[in-house]
Design a protein around this motif. Structure first.
Motif, PDB file in Angstrom:
ATOM      1  N   VAL A 105       0.832  -1.206   0.000  1.00 36.24           N
ATOM      2  CA  VAL A 105       0.000   0.000   0.000  1.00 36.24           C
ATOM      3  C   VAL A 105       0.866   1.254   0.000  1.00 36.24           C
ATOM      4  O   VAL A 105       1.915   1.311   0.645  1.00 36.24           O
ATOM      5  CB  VAL A 105      -0.961  -0.017   1.216  1.00 36.24           C
ATOM      6  CG1 VAL A 105      -0.199  -0.103   2.534  1.00 36.24           C
ATOM      7  CG2 VAL A 105      -1.901   1.181   1.202  1.00 36.24           C
ATOM      8  N   HIS A 106       0.439   2.239  -0.745  1.00 30.73           N
ATOM      9  CA  HIS A 106       1.125   3.534  -0.774  1.00 30.73           C
ATOM     10  C   HIS A 106       0.835   4.305   0.505  1.00 30.73           C
ATOM     11  O   HIS A 106      -0.211   4.124   1.121  1.00 30.73           O
ATOM     12  CB  HIS A 106       0.643   4.346  -1.984  1.00 30.73           C
ATOM     13  CG  HIS A 106       1.121   3.815  -3.288  1.00 30.73           C
ATOM     14  ND1 HIS A 106       2.421   3.944  -3.720  1.00 30.73           N
ATOM     15  CD2 HIS A 106       0.477   3.131  -4.264  1.00 30.73           C
ATOM     16  CE1 HIS A 106       2.552   3.375  -4.905  1.00 30.73           C
ATOM     17  NE2 HIS A 106       1.389   2.873  -5.261  1.00 30.73           N
ATOM     18  N   PRO A 107       1.727   5.198   0.923  1.00 27.07           N
ATOM     19  CA  PRO A 107       3.030   5.502   0.313  1.00 27.07           C
ATOM     20  C   PRO A 107       4.120   4.552   0.820  1.00 27.07           C
ATOM     21  O   PRO A 107       3.871   3.758   1.727  1.00 27.07           O
ATOM     22  CB  PRO A 107       3.284   6.935   0.803  1.00 27.07           C
ATOM     23  CG  PRO A 107       2.618   6.987   2.141  1.00 27.07           C
ATOM     24  CD  PRO A 107       1.383   6.116   2.028  1.00 27.07           C
ATOM     25  N   ASP A 108       5.297   4.652   0.227  1.00 23.60           N
ATOM     26  CA  ASP A 108       6.459   3.845   0.643  1.00 23.60           C
ATOM     27  C   ASP A 108       6.145   2.355   0.592  1.00 23.60           C
ATOM     28  O   ASP A 108       6.258   1.637   1.591  1.00 23.60           O
ATOM     29  CB  ASP A 108       6.909   4.244   2.055  1.00 23.60           C
ATOM     30  CG  ASP A 108       7.262   5.719   2.160  1.00 23.60           C
ATOM     31  OD1 ASP A 108       7.870   6.243   1.205  1.00 23.60           O
ATOM     32  OD2 ASP A 108       6.915   6.340   3.176  1.00 23.60           O
ATOM     33  N   VAL A 109       5.770   1.888  -0.571  1.00 21.72           N
ATOM     34  CA  VAL A 109       5.383   0.486  -0.737  1.00 21.72           C
ATOM     35  C   VAL A 109       6.596  -0.436  -0.595  1.00 21.72           C
ATOM     36  O   VAL A 109       7.653  -0.172  -1.171  1.00 21.72           O
ATOM     37  CB  VAL A 109       4.732   0.252  -2.118  1.00 21.72           C
ATOM     38  CG1 VAL A 109       4.258  -1.192  -2.236  1.00 21.72           C
ATOM     39  CG2 VAL A 109       3.578   1.213  -2.342  1.00 21.72           C
ATOM     40  N   ASP A 110       6.408  -1.518   0.129  1.00 13.95           N
ATOM     41  CA  ASP A 110       7.393  -2.598   0.192  1.00 13.95           C
ATOM     42  C   ASP A 110       6.832  -3.745  -0.645  1.00 13.95           C
ATOM     43  O   ASP A 110       5.847  -4.376  -0.272  1.00 13.95           O
ATOM     44  CB  ASP A 110       7.603  -3.043   1.639  1.00 13.95           C
ATOM     45  CG  ASP A 110       8.588  -4.206   1.758  1.00 13.95           C
ATOM     46  OD1 ASP A 110       9.125  -4.639   0.723  1.00 13.95           O
ATOM     47  OD2 ASP A 110       8.791  -4.680   2.888  1.00 13.95           O
ATOM     48  N   TYR A 111       7.472  -4.008  -1.789  1.00 18.98           N
ATOM     49  CA  TYR A 111       6.972  -5.022  -2.717  1.00 18.98           C
ATOM     50  C   TYR A 111       7.552  -6.413  -2.447  1.00 18.98           C
ATOM     51  O   TYR A 111       7.213  -7.361  -3.160  1.00 18.98           O
ATOM     52  CB  TYR A 111       7.288  -4.622  -4.159  1.00 18.98           C
ATOM     53  CG  TYR A 111       6.483  -3.451  -4.670  1.00 18.98           C
ATOM     54  CD1 TYR A 111       5.139  -3.593  -4.991  1.00 18.98           C
ATOM     55  CD2 TYR A 111       7.063  -2.196  -4.844  1.00 18.98           C
ATOM     56  CE1 TYR A 111       4.395  -2.525  -5.470  1.00 18.98           C
ATOM     57  CE2 TYR A 111       6.332  -1.123  -5.321  1.00 18.98           C
ATOM     58  CZ  TYR A 111       4.998  -1.290  -5.630  1.00 18.98           C
ATOM     59  OH  TYR A 111       4.258  -0.234  -6.101  1.00 18.98           O
ATOM     60  N   SER A 112       8.416  -6.545  -1.470  1.00 23.21           N
ATOM     61  CA  SER A 112       9.119  -7.812  -1.273  1.00 23.21           C
ATOM     62  C   SER A 112       8.158  -8.964  -0.998  1.00 23.21           C
ATOM     63  O   SER A 112       8.379 -10.094  -1.458  1.00 23.21           O
ATOM     64  CB  SER A 112      10.140  -7.689  -0.142  1.00 23.21           C
ATOM     65  OG  SER A 112       9.511  -7.324   1.080  1.00 23.21           O
TER      66      SER A 112
END
Length: 396
Positions: free
Chosen positions: A21-28
């Protein structure tokens, strides 16, 4: 009805529980989940980072004739922020209600569609259905904030060109109908425009001429009149994607209540249909600035290029295949120009035909809304439709 023991539903729930989720998304978490899905399917997976911490995941199902242009099934991993206090269930727990609704951010936009792509390929492999063309399933970042570091950079990369894509599917919106899918073959062009009006400063108690306020008033009136003329077209039956929308979104300027400002500016969000004359619209705005007085100018904060819509006149065989699949499934497709923007525009900009297609039927449209949800029956039906569509387009 619930789907807690259903592996198809559980895979969706697992993906929805990842808070990308935004902001500062962690896609790991998404990357790890998708790598596990590729492993369970016995398919190769590649992860690219054209921008650090902005991964693009590609799962590939090789076709019988891999030299043919391939099919791209695209979705985005990111979701918009939530106001959790307004949700019936926590937005990242993917709770299934007693009546079969899965509540989760991304349930409609668009993790469910990404999983439908995967489940369609899973079903076709399980049934042994041969596919002539290679199918690439892509999961990209940052669509919800414009896709610049996601699909835009990916679509311009050598890695994208090496996929030899001939046709792409992306997202549309859910349908409240039980048998009609809303598809997009094109999108409006986004232009963000800032008009700056400069004038003579002075005391707020006077009635000076040549003020910034007078000029900005004229500009707002011209944009508002144009907006109203476009709004009236909706009353005569035009779809929102076929009109120019104009909205005043930012006002800036002024230093003190009793001081006439030297400069005032206003910004407008404009969405323009692909068949509109962009040069004329720019000329029109230039004319308004000239009419408003001296020292009035405008600039683009965003000036997206014109992108050709995908033809639906029979000249694109992939579209014809989708129509045939829908007919067999007794599904109607209502094809319009998208009012908003999706990552498909970057694919079309590369000269590749793309259709936005989300077979989520019989649900309320809750993109970006509180209590975003999908019914497990609608999800299963969507997989059935997507499986047939993927089979048809991959065998063109």
């Amino acid at each position: 009805m619930n789907g807690k023991e259903d592996s198809v539903i559980e895979r969706l729930r697992s993906y929805l529980k990842i808070p990308s989720v935004h902001p500062d998304v962690d896609y790991s978490g998404c990357v790890k989940f998708l790598q596990d899905q590729a492993k369970s399917l016995g398919l190769p997976v590649a992860v690219y980072e054209f921008v650090p911490k902005k991964p693009v995941v590609i799962i590939t199902c090789k076709g019988l004739q891999p030299e043919l242009p391939s099919i791209l099934l695209n979705s985005h991993m990111d979701v918009v922020p939530v106001y959790e206090e307004h949700w019936t269930h926590p937005p990242f727990e993917a709770v299934i209600s007693k009546d079969g609704w899965i509540y989760a951010r991304g349930a409609q936009d668009m993790k469910s569609i990404g999983m439908m792509h995967l489940e369609a390929v899973r079903s076709l492999r399980k049934s042994g259905s041969p596919l002539r063309r290679t199918v690439h399933i892509s999961f990209v970042p940052d669509e919800e904030i414009g896709g610049v570091d996601g699909m835009k950079k990916f679509s311009e990369s050598p890695e994208f060109k090496a996929l030899n894509i001939g046709f792409a599917l992306d997202e549309s919106i859910p349908s409240g109908s039980a048998n009609e899918v809303l598809a997009y073959n094109g999108e409006r062009i986004f232009r963000a425009i800032k008009v700056t009006c400069r004038g003579e400063p002075g005391h707020g108690s006077l009635l000076n001429t040549n003020t910034a306020g007078e000029k900005v008033h004229y500009i707002i009136n011209k944009f508002s009149q144009f907006r109203e003329s476009e709004r009236k077209k909706l009353e005569y039956g035009k779809a929102i994607g076929d009109v120019i929308t104009v909205n005043l979104t930012i006002m800036e300027g002024g230093v003190q209540f009793n001081v006439l400002p030297e400069s005032l500016s206003v910004s407008f969000d404009m969405r323009i249909p692909p068949d509109a004359d962009l040069d004329y619209i720019e000329y029109m705005i230039q004319s308004w600035c000239k009419e408003a007085g001296s020292d009035v100018s405008f600039e683009y904060h965003v000036k997206n290029p014109h992108v050709n819509s995908t033809k639906i006149d029979g000249s694109v065989p992939f579209w014809t295949a989708i129509e045939a699949a829908a007919s067999d499934l007794k599904i109607k497709i209502n094809t319009v120009t998208s009012a908003g923007a999706t990552d498909a525009r970057y694919v079309r900009l590369q000269g590749i035909p793309a259709i936005n297609f989300s077979p989520i039927l019989n649900v309320p449209m809750l993109l970006h809304a509180h209590d975003e949800r999908i019914h497990i029956d609608s999800y299963r039906r969507g997989i059935e439709i997507m499986t047939r569509v993927v089979k048809e387009v991959a065998n063109v």
